[in-house]
Design a protein around this motif. Structure first.
Motif, PDB file in Angstrom:
ATOM      1  N   ASN A 140       0.853  -1.187   0.000  1.00 14.45           N
ATOM      2  CA  ASN A 140       0.000   0.000   0.000  1.00 14.45           C
ATOM      3  C   ASN A 140       0.885   1.232   0.000  1.00 14.45           C
ATOM      4  N   ASN A 141       0.821   2.008  -1.077  1.00 11.83           N
ATOM      5  CA  ASN A 141       1.609   3.241  -1.176  1.00 11.83           C
ATOM      6  C   ASN A 141       3.077   3.015  -0.833  1.00 11.83           C
ATOM      7  N   ASN A 142       3.671   2.016  -1.477  1.00 11.73           N
ATOM      8  CA  ASN A 142       5.087   1.678  -1.288  1.00 11.73           C
ATOM      9  C   ASN A 142       5.432   1.246   0.129  1.00 11.73           C
ATOM     10  N   ARG A 143       4.435   0.750   0.871  1.00 12.21           N
ATOM     11  CA  ARG A 143       4.658   0.191   2.214  1.00 12.21           C
ATOM     12  C   ARG A 143       4.097  -1.217   2.254  1.00 12.21           C
ATOM     13  N   LEU A 144       4.732  -2.067   3.032  1.00  4.44           N
ATOM     14  CA  LEU A 144       4.204  -3.409   3.267  1.00  4.44           C
ATOM     15  C   LEU A 144       3.452  -3.392   4.587  1.00  4.44           C
ATOM     16  N   ASP A 145       2.156  -3.696   4.521  1.00  2.00           N
ATOM     17  CA  ASP A 145       1.321  -3.745   5.715  1.00  2.00           C
ATOM     18  C   ASP A 145       0.727  -5.142   5.846  1.00  2.00           C
ATOM     19  N   VAL A 146       0.410  -5.548   7.052  1.00  2.00           N
ATOM     20  CA  VAL A 146      -0.278  -6.822   7.266  1.00  2.00           C
ATOM     21  C   VAL A 146      -1.636  -6.719   6.591  1.00  2.00           C
ATOM     22  N   SER A 147      -1.966  -7.721   5.780  1.00  2.00           N
ATOM     23  CA  SER A 147      -3.202  -7.699   5.005  1.00  2.00           C
ATOM     24  C   SER A 147      -4.332  -8.406   5.748  1.00  2.00           C
ATOM     25  N   ALA A 148      -5.523  -7.887   5.555  1.00  2.00           N
ATOM     26  CA  ALA A 148      -6.715  -8.505   6.139  1.00  2.00           C
ATOM     27  C   ALA A 148      -7.428  -9.374   5.109  1.00  2.00           C
TER      28      ALA A 148
END
Length: 159
Positions: free
Chosen positions: A63-71
């Motif tokens: 998301n927007n060049n960031r890695l976030d934990v996905s739901a």
């Protein structure tokens, strides 16, 4: 170790990095859902990163060049992932864990569409080695002790 996310192109530039330890496997999956991009641009872009650890699986989302934990739903996060590949059906993937094969529709937040559990897994055996054909239509699994299981996915995504 660290996971570095890069984009396809002439040069390689780091977009994001994250320090993770104990990763045993990782797979990238494409973006799904509505987009203003062309089909060619969509095929080149991956959105999800599936990470396998000894005790489970984690799904990250770009998301927007960031890695976030996905739901995103449908994944078995309580077991390690042995394989996770894009299926022949658009917007779908197949996750193989030691207990089962899961067909997941990644569109609209993710949905578990079908589960295939080899007969030996109901008796305590586990999938040890797996190989998936192109589009994950054909899956070959070894349960150990000479037991090999072959599964195919039909045009509806059922095994």
């Amino acid at each position: 170790g660290a996971v570095h996310v890069v984009r396809n192109g002439i040069g390689i530039s780091e977009i994001s990095s994250s320090k993770l330890s104990g990763v045993q496997g990782l797979w990238s999956l494409p973006a799904c859902g509505p987009s203003i991009k062309t089909e060619e641009e969509k095929e080149e872009e991956d959105k999800f990163l599936v990470l396998s650890f000894v005790g489970g699986t984690q799904v990250l989302e770009m998301n927007n060049n960031r890695l976030d934990v996905s739901a995103v739903g449908g994944f078995d996060r309580s077991h390690p992932t042995l394989a996770c590949v894009k299926s022949k059906l658009a917007g779908h993937c197949v996750q193989v864990t030691p207990k089962e094969v899961r067909h997941i529709d990644l569109r609209n937040g993710g949905e578990l569409r079908c589960v295939f559990q080899p007969k030996g897994c109901a008796n305590g055996q586990t999938i040890k080695v797996v190989s998936c054909g192109t589009g994950c239509q054909d899956i070959l699994m070894s349960l150990g002790n000479g037991h090999i299981v072959y599964a195919t996915m039909d045009n509806t995504g059922a095994f």
